[in-house]
Write a protein that holds these residues in place. Structure first.
Motif, PDB file in Angstrom:
ATOM      1  N   GLU A  57       6.598  54.433 -80.600  1.00  0.00           N
ATOM      2  CA  GLU A  57       7.422  55.582 -81.388  1.00  0.00           C
ATOM      3  C   GLU A  57       8.898  55.190 -81.512  1.00  0.00           C
ATOM      4  N   ARG A  58       9.321  55.431 -82.595  1.00  0.00           N
ATOM      5  CA  ARG A  58      10.500  55.022 -83.200  1.00  0.00           C
ATOM      6  C   ARG A  58      11.520  56.244 -82.696  1.00  0.00           C
ATOM      7  N   LEU A  59      12.180  56.299 -81.702  1.00  0.00           N
ATOM      8  CA  LEU A  59      12.937  57.474 -81.223  1.00  0.00           C
ATOM      9  C   LEU A  59      14.685  57.197 -81.295  1.00  0.00           C
ATOM     10  N   PRO A  60      15.204  58.221 -81.556  1.00  0.00           N
ATOM     11  CA  PRO A  60      16.758  58.075 -81.500  1.00  0.00           C
ATOM     12  C   PRO A  60      17.576  57.186 -80.309  1.00  0.00           C
ATOM     13  N   ALA A  61      16.429  57.497 -79.168  1.00  0.00           N
ATOM     14  CA  ALA A  61      17.144  56.994 -77.955  1.00  0.00           C
ATOM     15  C   ALA A  61      16.470  55.637 -77.557  1.00  0.00           C
ATOM     16  N   GLY A  62      15.767  55.270 -78.445  1.00  0.00           N
ATOM     17  CA  GLY A  62      14.836  53.976 -78.329  1.00  0.00           C
ATOM     18  C   GLY A  62      13.350  54.232 -78.528  1.00  0.00           C
ATOM     19  N   LEU A  63      12.835  53.170 -77.975  1.00  0.00           N
ATOM     20  CA  LEU A  63      11.395  53.185 -78.591  1.00  0.00           C
ATOM     21  C   LEU A  63      10.303  53.606 -77.126  1.00  0.00           C
ATOM     22  N   ARG A  64       9.230  54.243 -77.554  1.00  0.00           N
ATOM     23  CA  ARG A  64       8.362  54.503 -76.555  1.00  0.00           C
ATOM     24  C   ARG A  64       7.038  54.106 -77.015  1.00  0.00           C
ATOM     25  N   LEU A  65       6.235  53.732 -75.979  1.00  0.00           N
ATOM     26  CA  LEU A  65       4.722  53.060 -76.260  1.00  0.00           C
ATOM     27  C   LEU A  65       3.744  54.105 -76.694  1.00  0.00           C
ATOM     28  N   THR A  66       3.077  53.877 -77.688  1.00  0.00           N
ATOM     29  CA  THR A  66       1.872  54.677 -77.966  1.00  0.00           C
ATOM     30  C   THR A  66       0.775  54.291 -77.109  1.00  0.00           C
ATOM     31  N   ALA A  67      -0.360  55.017 -77.342  1.00  0.00           N
ATOM     32  CA  ALA A  67      -1.542  54.869 -76.843  1.00  0.00           C
ATOM     33  C   ALA A  67      -2.195  53.449 -77.209  1.00  0.00           C
ATOM     34  N   ALA A  68      -2.024  53.006 -78.515  1.00  0.00           N
ATOM     35  CA  ALA A  68      -2.317  51.741 -78.852  1.00  0.00           C
ATOM     36  C   ALA A  68      -1.473  50.461 -78.238  1.00  0.00           C
ATOM     37  N   GLY A  69      -0.179  50.966 -78.012  1.00  0.00           N
ATOM     38  CA  GLY A  69       0.825  49.964 -77.647  1.00  0.00           C
ATOM     39  C   GLY A  69       0.399  49.801 -76.035  1.00  0.00           C
ATOM     40  N   GLY A  70       0.008  50.768 -75.312  1.00  0.00           N
ATOM     41  CA  GLY A  70      -0.419  50.725 -74.136  1.00  0.00           C
ATOM     42  C   GLY A  70      -1.756  49.548 -73.753  1.00  0.00           C
ATOM     43  N   VAL A  71      -2.593  49.898 -74.690  1.00  0.00           N
ATOM     44  CA  VAL A  71      -3.673  48.840 -74.830  1.00  0.00           C
ATOM     45  C   VAL A  71      -3.177  47.522 -74.832  1.00  0.00           C
TER      46      VAL A  71
END
Length: 90
Positions: A57-71
């Motif tokens: 997820e592209r956020l103003p404070a950086g990136l957060r892993l999605t569920a697919a990214g976790g896999v």
């Protein structure tokens, strides 16, 4: 019967993805890898296109892993550990 999805993950994409995951941003991952931010971003975008899924997820404070990214993160960890073990066995 469903047609299987076919994709090819390019070798540079795995360590680049892992670097972004650990750094929390593309810019910081690029700095740590000593490559251009555009190169890192291109690898992440290529993975997302091949997998048809957002990995971060592209956020103003950086990136957060999605569920697919976790896999994919679990797979990347295995690939990188196996690569290191293979190199050490030589």
């Amino acid at each position: 019967m469903a047609t299987p999805i076919r994709f090819h993950i390019h070798a540079p994409a795995v360590p680049y993805f892992d670097a972004v995951l650990r750094a929390g941003s593309i810019r910081e991952a690029a700095r740590r890898l000593s490559v251009a931010s555009s190169a890192v971003n291109r690898q992440v975008l290529t993975l997302e296109a091949e997998l048809s899924a957002n990995l971060f997820e592209r956020l103003p404070a950086g990136l957060r892993l999605t569920a697919a990214g976790g896999v994919l993160a679990e797979h990347a960890d295995t690939v990188l550990r196996d690569t290191e073990r293979t190199q050490n066995a030589s």
